[in-house]
Design an enzyme around this catalytic site. Structure first.
Site, PDB file in Angstrom:
ATOM      1  N   CYS A   1      -5.087  13.176  13.164  1.00 35.95           N
ATOM      2  CA  CYS A   1      -5.387  11.796  12.817  1.00 35.95           C
ATOM      3  C   CYS A   1      -5.205  10.945  14.055  1.00 35.95           C
ATOM      4  O   CYS A   1      -4.618  11.386  15.035  1.00 35.95           O
ATOM      5  CB  CYS A   1      -4.554  11.330  11.645  1.00 35.95           C
ATOM      6  SG  CYS A   1      -3.174  10.319  12.022  1.00 35.95           S
TER       7      CYS A   1
ATOM      8  N   ARG B   1      -4.274  10.976   4.602  1.00 35.21           N
ATOM      9  CA  ARG B   1      -3.177  11.926   4.718  1.00 35.21           C
ATOM     10  C   ARG B   1      -2.257  11.910   3.489  1.00 35.21           C
ATOM     11  O   ARG B   1      -1.785  12.952   3.043  1.00 35.21           O
ATOM     12  CB  ARG B   1      -2.380  11.610   5.982  1.00 35.21           C
ATOM     13  CG  ARG B   1      -1.228  12.550   6.175  1.00 35.21           C
ATOM     14  CD  ARG B   1      -0.473  12.269   7.449  1.00 35.21           C
ATOM     15  NE  ARG B   1       0.831  12.880   7.389  1.00 35.21           N
ATOM     16  CZ  ARG B   1       1.117  14.112   7.792  1.00 35.21           C
ATOM     17  NH1 ARG B   1       0.170  14.851   8.328  1.00 35.21           N
ATOM     18  NH2 ARG B   1       2.330  14.591   7.685  1.00 35.21           N
TER      19      ARG B   1
ATOM     20  N   LYS C   1       0.839  -1.211   0.000  1.00 33.43           N
ATOM     21  CA  LYS C   1       0.000   0.000   0.000  1.00 33.43           C
ATOM     22  C   LYS C   1       0.868   1.253   0.000  1.00 33.43           C
ATOM     23  O   LYS C   1       0.653   2.164  -0.795  1.00 33.43           O
ATOM     24  CB  LYS C   1      -0.904  -0.002   1.241  1.00 33.43           C
ATOM     25  CG  LYS C   1      -1.563   1.335   1.528  1.00 33.43           C
ATOM     26  CD  LYS C   1      -2.462   1.300   2.740  1.00 33.43           C
ATOM     27  CE  LYS C   1      -1.791   1.532   4.069  1.00 33.43           C
ATOM     28  NZ  LYS C   1      -1.486   2.949   4.387  1.00 33.43           N
ATOM     29  N   ASN C   2       1.848   1.292   0.904  1.00 30.95           N
ATOM     30  CA  ASN C   2       2.610   2.532   1.085  1.00 30.95           C
ATOM     31  C   ASN C   2       3.638   2.779  -0.021  1.00 30.95           C
ATOM     32  O   ASN C   2       4.258   3.841  -0.065  1.00 30.95           O
ATOM     33  CB  ASN C   2       3.271   2.563   2.469  1.00 30.95           C
ATOM     34  CG  ASN C   2       2.234   2.758   3.559  1.00 30.95           C
ATOM     35  OD1 ASN C   2       1.079   3.064   3.276  1.00 30.95           O
ATOM     36  ND2 ASN C   2       2.641   2.563   4.809  1.00 30.95           N
TER      37      ASN C   2
ATOM     38  N   ASP D   1       4.859   0.684  11.974  1.00 39.64           N
ATOM     39  CA  ASP D   1       3.654   0.035  11.438  1.00 39.64           C
ATOM     40  C   ASP D   1       3.529  -1.437  11.862  1.00 39.64           C
ATOM     41  O   ASP D   1       2.546  -2.097  11.513  1.00 39.64           O
ATOM     42  CB  ASP D   1       3.620   0.144   9.900  1.00 39.64           C
ATOM     43  CG  ASP D   1       3.348   1.563   9.434  1.00 39.64           C
ATOM     44  OD1 ASP D   1       2.958   2.415  10.263  1.00 39.64           O
ATOM     45  OD2 ASP D   1       3.535   1.839   8.232  1.00 39.64           O
TER      46      ASP D   1
ATOM     47  N   VAL E   1       9.011  10.098   5.762  1.00 39.73           N
ATOM     48  CA  VAL E   1       8.796   9.324   4.538  1.00 39.73           C
ATOM     49  C   VAL E   1       8.063  10.189   3.510  1.00 39.73           C
ATOM     50  O   VAL E   1       8.510  10.351   2.370  1.00 39.73           O
ATOM     51  CB  VAL E   1       7.980   8.044   4.850  1.00 39.73           C
ATOM     52  CG1 VAL E   1       7.647   7.291   3.572  1.00 39.73           C
ATOM     53  CG2 VAL E   1       8.733   7.157   5.824  1.00 39.73           C
TER      54      VAL E   1
ATOM     55  N   ARG F   1      -8.637  -0.788   4.607  1.00 42.10           N
ATOM     56  CA  ARG F   1      -7.765   0.257   4.046  1.00 42.10           C
ATOM     57  C   ARG F   1      -6.401  -0.313   3.668  1.00 42.10           C
ATOM     58  O   ARG F   1      -5.752   0.193   2.760  1.00 42.10           O
ATOM     59  CB  ARG F   1      -7.550   1.379   5.072  1.00 42.10           C
ATOM     60  CG  ARG F   1      -8.775   2.224   5.318  1.00 42.10           C
ATOM     61  CD  ARG F   1      -8.422   3.380   6.214  1.00 42.10           C
ATOM     62  NE  ARG F   1      -7.209   4.024   5.722  1.00 42.10           N
ATOM     63  CZ  ARG F   1      -6.356   4.708   6.477  1.00 42.10           C
ATOM     64  NH1 ARG F   1      -6.584   4.854   7.762  1.00 42.10           N
ATOM     65  NH2 ARG F   1      -5.291   5.257   5.957  1.00 42.10           N
TER      66      ARG F   1
ATOM     67  N   LYS G   1      14.129  16.348  10.596  1.00 44.06           N
ATOM     68  CA  LYS G   1      13.599  15.103  11.140  1.00 44.06           C
ATOM     69  C   LYS G   1      13.267  14.231   9.931  1.00 44.06           C
ATOM     70  O   LYS G   1      12.800  14.758   8.920  1.00 44.06           O
ATOM     71  CB  LYS G   1      12.328  15.451  11.926  1.00 44.06           C
ATOM     72  CG  LYS G   1      11.579  14.289  12.478  1.00 44.06           C
ATOM     73  CD  LYS G   1      10.399  14.787  13.301  1.00 44.06           C
ATOM     74  CE  LYS G   1       9.723  13.614  13.963  1.00 44.06           C
ATOM     75  NZ  LYS G   1       8.613  14.007  14.813  1.00 44.06           N
TER      76      LYS G   1
ATOM     77  N   ARG H   1       0.103  15.074  13.017  1.00 46.82           N
ATOM     78  CA  ARG H   1       1.119  14.813  11.995  1.00 46.82           C
ATOM     79  C   ARG H   1       1.258  16.087  11.178  1.00 46.82           C
ATOM     80  O   ARG H   1       0.576  16.278  10.184  1.00 46.82           O
ATOM     81  CB  ARG H   1       0.713  13.610  11.146  1.00 46.82           C
ATOM     82  CG  ARG H   1       0.720  12.313  11.966  1.00 46.82           C
ATOM     83  CD  ARG H   1      -0.023  11.205  11.266  1.00 46.82           C
ATOM     84  NE  ARG H   1       0.749  10.502  10.278  1.00 46.82           N
ATOM     85  CZ  ARG H   1       0.237   9.600   9.456  1.00 46.82           C
ATOM     86  NH1 ARG H   1      -1.050   9.321   9.498  1.00 46.82           N
ATOM     87  NH2 ARG H   1       1.003   8.987   8.575  1.00 46.82           N
ATOM     88  N   PRO H   2       2.156  16.974  11.600  1.00 45.44           N
ATOM     89  CA  PRO H   2       2.278  18.274  10.931  1.00 45.44           C
ATOM     90  C   PRO H   2       2.846  18.146   9.520  1.00 45.44           C
ATOM     91  O   PRO H   2       3.299  17.082   9.106  1.00 45.44           O
ATOM     92  CB  PRO H   2       3.230  19.044  11.832  1.00 45.44           C
ATOM     93  CG  PRO H   2       3.971  18.031  12.624  1.00 45.44           C
ATOM     94  CD  PRO H   2       3.119  16.815  12.694  1.00 45.44           C
ATOM     95  N   VAL H   3       2.843  19.280   8.784  1.00 47.52           N
ATOM     96  CA  VAL H   3       3.386  19.287   7.415  1.00 47.52           C
ATOM     97  C   VAL H   3       4.517  20.305   7.286  1.00 47.52           C
ATOM     98  O   VAL H   3       4.863  20.725   6.194  1.00 47.52           O
ATOM     99  CB  VAL H   3       2.284  19.556   6.347  1.00 47.52           C
ATOM    100  CG1 VAL H   3       1.302  18.409   6.273  1.00 47.52           C
ATOM    101  CG2 VAL H   3       1.563  20.864   6.615  1.00 47.52           C
ATOM    102  N   ASP H   4       5.111  20.689   8.428  1.00 50.08           N
ATOM    103  CA  ASP H   4       6.163  21.712   8.404  1.00 50.08           C
ATOM    104  C   ASP H   4       7.352  21.321   7.526  1.00 50.08           C
ATOM    105  O   ASP H   4       7.946  22.156   6.849  1.00 50.08           O
ATOM    106  CB  ASP H   4       6.631  22.015   9.844  1.00 50.08           C
ATOM    107  CG  ASP H   4       7.032  20.763  10.609  1.00 50.08           C
ATOM    108  OD1 ASP H   4       6.358  19.727  10.434  1.00 50.08           O
ATOM    109  OD2 ASP H   4       8.018  20.806  11.362  1.00 50.08           O
ATOM    110  N   LEU H   5       7.692  20.046   7.508  1.00 48.56           N
ATOM    111  CA  LEU H   5       8.867  19.619   6.728  1.00 48.56           C
ATOM    112  C   LEU H   5       8.615  19.761   5.231  1.00 48.56           C
ATOM    113  O   LEU H   5       9.509  20.112   4.463  1.00 48.56           O
ATOM    114  CB  LEU H   5       9.225  18.162   7.046  1.00 48.56           C
ATOM    115  CG  LEU H   5       9.518  17.865   8.525  1.00 48.56           C
ATOM    116  CD1 LEU H   5       9.711  16.372   8.740  1.00 48.56           C
ATOM    117  CD2 LEU H   5      10.771  18.616   8.969  1.00 48.56           C
TER     118      LEU H   5
END
Ligand code: EPZ
Length: 429
Positions: free
Chosen positions: A126, A102, A22-23, A316, A174, A408, A171, A131-135
């Site tokens: 979530c 996400r 999946k990933n 996971d 993925v 999922r 940091k 789970r931020p998106v700063d990166l």
């Protein structure tokens, strides 16, 4: 809503075919936005998340066609899907779609690189933690993107195109590695990404991008170098086997006992997890056909694990490993370092009789002689499947609610396990 009923106590014996990851499939599908040519992906698993992403890509103008075997044509269900993003009709990814998954935020990279703009909803909270998106924002800014946050959307613009740059992730992420690798493929000049994620799914994406004409080296190491090219073409690429599905069934065999071949699985994708599994007393061997996992009547030894980015023990598989440890002969400590709130399975495992206490980011598990079936539910995919593993060893009946989480990320879970002797069935509402 569907439920899964398990009657515990049967050993697992036979063969389980491992599906495409999946990933890996999700970022590969998103890469189709980078070209006006057709990207063909083989070994795509049939999962709710894949179907959802097909809908999201469709919203941007991506056409797709599927060929593969139908459900009644043998035991291989892998699909080959052709994606074509000849014309991108919309560069906005709306809240209604992004909030459901996400990974759909990742369209920001290819849309920006190809169209010079993207407007993508912030993914929001979530179940496994903030789970931020700063990166992503910092990395895309380094490539010359102007970014504003407006009304819950990340609005990204690079009207004159992206510029290659050196960027060190503060940091490891993925998703941010996937996005910057895709964006930098179409940037002007060279990009060097340091402290990049080393996960096999990153390598699988880099190989696909290279097949499309990108110039990427170093994927799988902490430093990835990308020489930008003006356009990318179509390609044909295969999704790698799912290492988390592999690890999950390996842990299930260790829990229930038995002897199972995980067909198509590769030990190199999950060496750390398999080493921990070996220390519990299970026997793990790579064969030409896949990975063979065996455990006879001897007990389960307690083993401590700490989750880490690849090549460490994967977050996971943390919940599934904890399920196994609930029956170990002694105490084990399981430490989660990737997500701050990924212990929701603890209270549900306790309903089956597990003895687990939390000490900050560490779960201390006291193995018990037996678990007892009960109705349970979980709030994320990997937590749900940990309850399946526990249910396989519990006395009596375990009823797992909210099966849509399992759908999922696990293709035909009940079919694969029952073919090996588990008493497991889906009850449709
Ligand atoms: C991927 O999520 C996987 N999802 C996750 O699998 C997996 O748990 C995770 O990687 C870690 O291995 C997919 O591949 C679709 P990250 P991702 O960015 O990319 C923090 C499953 O069950 N972070 O590597 O979203 C973040 O909060 C799923 O299949 C920032 O701080 O994970 C986390 O603590 C669940 N800022 C850490 O980095 C950012 O901008 C690692 O997250 C981005 C991330």
């Amino acid at each position: 809503m569907d439920r899964i009923r398990i009657r515990g106590g049967s050993a697992l014996n036979g063969t389980i075919p491992v599906s495409g990851a999946k990933n890996a499939a999700l970022p590969l599908m998103i890469a189709s936005l980078l070209t006006d040519d057709t990207l063909t992906l083989e070994n795509v698993p049939h999962l709710a998340d894949v179907e959802q992403l097909i809908r999201i890509l469709g919203n941007h103008g991506v056409d797709y066609s599927v060929n593969g075997r139908r459900e009644n044509q043998g035991k291989s269900y892998a699909r080959t899907i052709h994606f074509n993003a000849r014309s991108i009709v919309d560069t906005t990814a709306p809240y209604e779609l992004v909030s459901k998954m996400r990974a759909s935020f990742w369209v920001i990279g290819p849309l920006l690189a190809r169209m010079g703009e993207a407007r993508v909803s912030l993914p929001g909270g979530c179940a496994i933690g903030t789970r931020p998106v700063d990166l992503f924002i910092e990395g895309l800014r380094a490539l010359g993107t102007e970014i504003d946050i407006e009304g819950g959307y990340v609005v990204a613009r690079a009207k004159k195109g992206l510029k290659g740059a050196h960027y060190k992730f503060p940091k490891t992420s993925v998703g941010a590695t996937h996005v910057l690798m895709m964006a930098a493929s179409l940037a002007d000049g060279e990009t060097v990404l340091k402290n990049a994620a080393r996960e096999p799914e990153v390598v699988n994406l880099a190989e696909c991008l290279n097949a499309m004409g990108a110039k990427i080296s170093g994927a799988g190491s902490p430093t990835i170098v990308i020489e930008g090219v003006p356009t990318l073409s179509g390609a044909r690429h295969r999704v790698i086997p799912d290492r988390i599905e592999t690890g999950t069934y390996a842990l299930a065999v260790a829990m229930a006992g038995g002897d199972v071949l995980l067909e198509g699985a590769r030990t190199d994708l999950l060496e750390s997890a398999l080493a921990s599994l070996g220390r519990t007393g299970a026997e793990v061997t790579q064969t030409n056909a896949g990975i063979r996992v065996r455990r006879n009547g001897s007990g389960i030894a307690p083993v401590d694990v700490t989750t880490e980015p690849f090549p460490g023990f994967p977050t996971d598989l943390q919940a599934q490993f904890m399920a196994l440890m609930t029956r170990a002969k002694g105490q084990s400590r399981i430490t989660e370092t990737i997500f701050e709130n990924r212990f929701m399975h603890v209270q549900e495992l306790a309903r089956l009789g597990a003895r687990i206490s939390l000490d900050g980011q560490t779960a201390v598990v006291e193995g018990v002689d037996s678990l007892k079936g009960a109705p349970v539910m979980a709030t994320d995919l990997r937590a749900s499947v940990s309850l399946v593993i526990a249910g396989l060893a519990a006395e009596g009946e375990t009823l797992i609610n909210r099966v849509y989480h399992l759908d999922r990320g696990f293709e035909r879970l009940e079919e694969k396990l029952s073919a090996c002797g588990a008493e497991i069935e889906r009850i449709s509402a």
